[in-house]
Design an enzyme around this catalytic site. Structure first.
Site, PDB file in Angstrom:
ATOM      1  N   THR A 298     -22.589  21.492  48.347  1.00  0.00           N
ATOM      2  CA  THR A 298     -21.266  22.141  48.399  1.00  0.00           C
ATOM      3  C   THR A 298     -21.421  23.642  48.606  1.00  0.00           C
ATOM      4  O   THR A 298     -20.735  24.254  49.435  1.00  0.00           O
ATOM      5  CB  THR A 298     -20.502  21.886  47.084  1.00  0.00           C
ATOM      6  OG1 THR A 298     -20.360  20.486  46.909  1.00  0.00           O
ATOM      7  CG2 THR A 298     -19.143  22.555  47.085  1.00  0.00           C
TER       8      THR A 298
ATOM      9  N   GLY B 248     -18.288  25.477  57.319  1.00  0.00           N
ATOM     10  CA  GLY B 248     -17.105  25.310  58.170  1.00  0.00           C
ATOM     11  C   GLY B 248     -15.813  25.257  57.397  1.00  0.00           C
ATOM     12  O   GLY B 248     -14.903  26.048  57.612  1.00  0.00           O
TER      13      GLY B 248
ATOM     14  N   GLU C 275     -12.848  22.451  64.789  1.00  0.00           N
ATOM     15  CA  GLU C 275     -14.207  21.901  64.863  1.00  0.00           C
ATOM     16  C   GLU C 275     -14.204  20.670  65.762  1.00  0.00           C
ATOM     17  O   GLU C 275     -13.141  20.160  66.142  1.00  0.00           O
ATOM     18  CB  GLU C 275     -14.744  21.589  63.459  1.00  0.00           C
ATOM     19  CG  GLU C 275     -14.997  22.858  62.661  1.00  0.00           C
ATOM     20  CD  GLU C 275     -15.664  22.634  61.307  1.00  0.00           C
ATOM     21  OE1 GLU C 275     -16.079  21.504  61.015  1.00  0.00           O
ATOM     22  OE2 GLU C 275     -15.748  23.605  60.552  1.00  0.00           O
TER      23      GLU C 275
ATOM     24  N   HIS D 234     -26.731  17.405  62.225  1.00  0.00           N
ATOM     25  CA  HIS D 234     -25.863  18.494  62.673  1.00  0.00           C
ATOM     26  C   HIS D 234     -26.483  19.085  63.937  1.00  0.00           C
ATOM     27  O   HIS D 234     -27.682  19.343  63.967  1.00  0.00           O
ATOM     28  CB  HIS D 234     -25.739  19.569  61.591  1.00  0.00           C
ATOM     29  CG  HIS D 234     -24.605  20.506  61.853  1.00  0.00           C
ATOM     30  ND1 HIS D 234     -24.655  21.461  62.836  1.00  0.00           N
ATOM     31  CD2 HIS D 234     -23.380  20.619  61.280  1.00  0.00           C
ATOM     32  CE1 HIS D 234     -23.507  22.119  62.853  1.00  0.00           C
ATOM     33  NE2 HIS D 234     -22.716  21.629  61.912  1.00  0.00           N
TER      34      HIS D 234
ATOM     35  N   ARG E 257     -19.909  14.996  66.849  1.00  0.00           N
ATOM     36  CA  ARG E 257     -21.213  15.536  66.477  1.00  0.00           C
ATOM     37  C   ARG E 257     -22.402  14.746  67.001  1.00  0.00           C
ATOM     38  O   ARG E 257     -23.407  15.310  67.410  1.00  0.00           O
ATOM     39  CB  ARG E 257     -21.298  15.517  64.967  1.00  0.00           C
ATOM     40  CG  ARG E 257     -21.539  16.852  64.425  1.00  0.00           C
ATOM     41  CD  ARG E 257     -21.450  16.806  62.963  1.00  0.00           C
ATOM     42  NE  ARG E 257     -20.631  17.936  62.606  1.00  0.00           N
ATOM     43  CZ  ARG E 257     -20.417  18.322  61.381  1.00  0.00           C
ATOM     44  NH1 ARG E 257     -20.917  17.632  60.379  1.00  0.00           N
ATOM     45  NH2 ARG E 257     -19.705  19.379  61.145  1.00  0.00           N
TER      46      ARG E 257
ATOM     47  N   HIS F 156     -28.243  16.116  58.255  1.00  0.00           N
ATOM     48  CA  HIS F 156     -27.135  16.846  57.645  1.00  0.00           C
ATOM     49  C   HIS F 156     -26.343  16.018  56.630  1.00  0.00           C
ATOM     50  O   HIS F 156     -26.042  16.498  55.543  1.00  0.00           O
ATOM     51  CB  HIS F 156     -26.207  17.317  58.769  1.00  0.00           C
ATOM     52  CG  HIS F 156     -25.058  18.163  58.324  1.00  0.00           C
ATOM     53  ND1 HIS F 156     -25.226  19.340  57.631  1.00  0.00           N
ATOM     54  CD2 HIS F 156     -23.717  18.011  58.490  1.00  0.00           C
ATOM     55  CE1 HIS F 156     -24.036  19.873  57.381  1.00  0.00           C
ATOM     56  NE2 HIS F 156     -23.111  19.083  57.883  1.00  0.00           N
TER      57      HIS F 156
ATOM     58  N   GLU G  37     -20.858  12.404  48.748  1.00  0.00           N
ATOM     59  CA  GLU G  37     -21.806  11.879  49.740  1.00  0.00           C
ATOM     60  C   GLU G  37     -22.597  10.680  49.224  1.00  0.00           C
ATOM     61  O   GLU G  37     -23.071   9.852  50.012  1.00  0.00           O
ATOM     62  CB  GLU G  37     -22.760  12.992  50.197  1.00  0.00           C
ATOM     63  CG  GLU G  37     -23.575  12.595  51.413  1.00  0.00           C
ATOM     64  CD  GLU G  37     -24.408  13.728  51.989  1.00  0.00           C
ATOM     65  OE1 GLU G  37     -24.207  14.899  51.606  1.00  0.00           O
ATOM     66  OE2 GLU G  37     -25.277  13.435  52.831  1.00  0.00           O
TER      67      GLU G  37
ATOM     68  N   ARG H  70     -19.300  10.881  60.697  1.00  0.00           N
ATOM     69  CA  ARG H  70     -18.271  11.602  59.948  1.00  0.00           C
ATOM     70  C   ARG H  70     -17.640  12.705  60.786  1.00  0.00           C
ATOM     71  O   ARG H  70     -18.337  13.472  61.459  1.00  0.00           O
ATOM     72  CB  ARG H  70     -18.886  12.226  58.687  1.00  0.00           C
ATOM     73  CG  ARG H  70     -17.905  13.034  57.877  1.00  0.00           C
ATOM     74  CD  ARG H  70     -18.554  13.573  56.631  1.00  0.00           C
ATOM     75  NE  ARG H  70     -19.678  14.419  56.914  1.00  0.00           N
ATOM     76  CZ  ARG H  70     -19.591  15.719  57.177  1.00  0.00           C
ATOM     77  NH1 ARG H  70     -18.418  16.326  57.211  1.00  0.00           N
ATOM     78  NH2 ARG H  70     -20.672  16.425  57.414  1.00  0.00           N
TER      79      ARG H  70
ATOM     80  N   LEU I  20     -16.023  17.787  52.358  1.00  0.00           N
ATOM     81  CA  LEU I  20     -15.484  18.473  51.176  1.00  0.00           C
ATOM     82  C   LEU I  20     -14.175  17.806  50.770  1.00  0.00           C
ATOM     83  O   LEU I  20     -13.858  17.668  49.588  1.00  0.00           O
ATOM     84  CB  LEU I  20     -15.272  19.969  51.458  1.00  0.00           C
ATOM     85  CG  LEU I  20     -16.543  20.845  51.585  1.00  0.00           C
ATOM     86  CD1 LEU I  20     -16.174  22.283  51.951  1.00  0.00           C
ATOM     87  CD2 LEU I  20     -17.373  20.835  50.312  1.00  0.00           C
TER      88      LEU I  20
END
Ligand code: SIN
Length: 534
Positions: free
Chosen positions: A58, A63, A128, A244, A290, A351, A375, A386, A392
């Site tokens: 966290t 982002g 994003e 990532h 991604r 990631h 997670e 994801r 978050l």
């Protein structure tokens, strides 16, 4: 295949020092703190965390947190984007919960004083990849996770019902008769102790340390997932590991993330020849999902025999870059790079794990009184990939539901069942070899691209280290390596089972999605593997 031993250590509960609490939470990131804060009004909560509480994923999140709060946005659009990124494998009910309950949970964070960024009197919303709208709230520019963590930690410090036990590693869950009664922990002085609880919540984060380069902190060794599997809980979607796309490649930095929001502000990717390549791979170019961007980068790197591509921000307004991305700007400058002038060398790195401990929409696992959130959990919401900045959000939405469930049920009383275990031999082989081998095997054979031959080779290479598990873990590092070895083997098994390409799971020998695989693989210790349709 020989099954993993049930526990990491031999013990007799009757002989261990013990303490009791209502709710034991394993992990001190957003998922653990938020659950604790929501439950502490009526329950005594103990948060056990194996390092300094702030050393969590966290704290590193840049982002932001996605929520449909913009004027042109809607819950329906957020659901659609989540499902599209999930490549046909997301659970629509979970996506609906995430998007619908997200705005309320985020408003609560605001009420709690988390200083999200504003511009012109309105919430500043970032863009994003694979989001059809600007919907990413951020704080401190690119220091969102740190701002949220500090806010939650300060609030938890003021709660008399919350106790944090730092530098205390949970080794295993105490389960008897299908119910979880707490956990065995390793205290800071290295002694064993039992923490007995009326309910236990796994909020222990991910397993980025399965790979040599990761954006995750050093604590991310998949402990929660491994201990849940050993205890017999169902685990799911393990083959889906998200890389990532843009992690800084520099000898002075290891796993430093360059947030996707940079591309959201217009940064472009260039190969070693200086050519912008993403438009050739996907209509959304740098803002494609991604997995698409990460694979495109890997292809360009392989084509040109290079260890990185470049992220080019030099055409952006320099003042905006400094204001919007202060962490990135200062880290790069410390390393002798100026994002306003230099192209930043980047490559994909491990990631986020989409897989985890299988839960329902209230965070309940297949073991009574054991919950999982963040997670470590797999609600099915992320499917095969994801959507950026949904993690978050998941860390407050589904853990909020865990707290609701805990507060609405009658927590059962302690029964200690005289648990003991003596299944491990004394002594043990040296650890260093397995500790280094697991990430190397995973990177080479179970990384961004996989095939049957490589997965079989990985399974065989991991098998060599398996005898390590017959011996007790004598400290934190020994426990972590055992957890990583177990997860590597499970992940490899799941990746070999999925003979198609979908989202983050790319098989060079089965490069297309196959409708026959619109299902998920559920594993549980000592049980037949189970396939469940989406
Ligand atoms: C990023 O800032 O690019 C990472 C955010 C996320 O993983 O959701």
């Amino acid at each position: 295949m020989k099954e993993v031993p049930r526990y990491l250590v031999n013990f007799s509960l009757a002989r261990l020092p013990r303490e009791e609490t209502d709710i034991l939470i394993i992990g001190s990131g957003i998922a653990g703190l938020y659950t604790a804060l929501k439950a502490a009004g009526r329950c005594r909560v103990a948060i056990v965390t194996k390092d300094d509480p702030g050393k969590c994923a966290t704290d590193l999140a840049q982002g932001g947190i996605a929520a449909a709060l913009g004027e042109a946005d809607s819950v329906e659009l957020h659901v659609q984007d989540t499902l599209a990124a999930g490549a046909g494998l997301s659970d629509p009910a979970a996506a609906a919960v995430l998007a619908a309950e997200g705005p309320g949970r985020v408003r609560e964070l605001m009420d709690w004083g988390i200083p999200f960024d504003y511009q012109g009197g309105r919430l500043a919303l970032g863009q994003e990849g694979a989001h059809s709208r600007r919907r990413i709230l951020h704080a401190g520019g690119d220091a969102t996770g740190a701002a949220i963590w500090q806010g939650l930690a300060a609030r938890a410090a003021g709660e008399k019902n919350i106790r944090i036990l730092p530098e205390t590693m949970v080794l295993d869950l105490l389960v008897a008769g299908g119910e979880c009664y707490g956990a065995l922990v390793l205290t800071p002085d290295g002694s064993l102790r039992a923490v007995l609880a009326r309910a236990t919540v796994l909020a222990s984060g991910g397993a980025g340390r399965l790979y040599p380069v990761t954006t995750n902190p050093a604590v991310a060794t998949g402990d929660g997932l491994a201990m849940a599997y050993r205890a017999g809980a169902e685990v799911m979607d393990l083959e889906f590991y998200q890389f990532h796309p843009t992690v800084l490649v520099h000898p002075g930095s290891h796993g430093f993330l360059i947030t996707e929001a940079v591309r959201g502000e217009g940064a472009v990717l260039r190969n070693q020849a200086g050519e912008r390549f993403m438009p050739g791979y996907h209509p959304s170019a740098e803002l494609a999902p991604r997995d698409v961007v990460a694979r495109a980068i890997a292809r360009e790197m392989a084509r040109q025999g290079s260890g990185s591509v470049f992220l080019d921000l030099t055409h952006l307004d320099g003042k905006l870059v400094e204001r919007r991305f202060p962490t990135i700007t200062s880290t790069c400058r410390r390393l002798g790079l100026d994002p306003r002038r230099d192209w930043l060398p980047v490559a994909p790195a491990a990631h986020y794990h989409m897989g985890g401990v299988r839960t329902d929409l209230s965070g309940r696992t297949s073991i009574e009184s054991l919950y999982a959130g963040g997670e470590a959990a797999c609600t099915g919401v992320h499917g095969a990939n994801r959507l950026a900045s949904n993690s978050l959000l998941e860390g407050v939405v589904f853990t909020g539901r865990i707290a609701d469930d805990l507060l609405n049920r009658k927590l059962r009383h302690f029964t200690t069942h005289g648990l003991e275990y003596n299944g491990l031999r004394e002594g043990g082989p040296a650890l260093e070899e397995a500790g280094a081998a697991v990430p190397a095997i995973m990177q080479r054979r179970v990384g961004l691209a996989r095939d049957a031959e490589g997965l079989a080779e990985a399974a065989a290479a991991l098998e060599v280290h398996w005898p390590l598990l017959d011996y007790p873990a004598r400290g934190r590092r020994e426990a972590e390596v055992r957890n990583l070895l177990l997860l590597a083997r499970l992940l490899t098994r799941a990746a070999a089972w999925r003979r198609e390409s979908r989202g983050a799971h790319y098989r060079t020998d089965f490069p297309e999605p196959d409708a026959a695989y619109r299902k998920r693989l559920v594993l549980a210790r000592g049980k037949e593997d189970r396939e469940i349709p989406v």
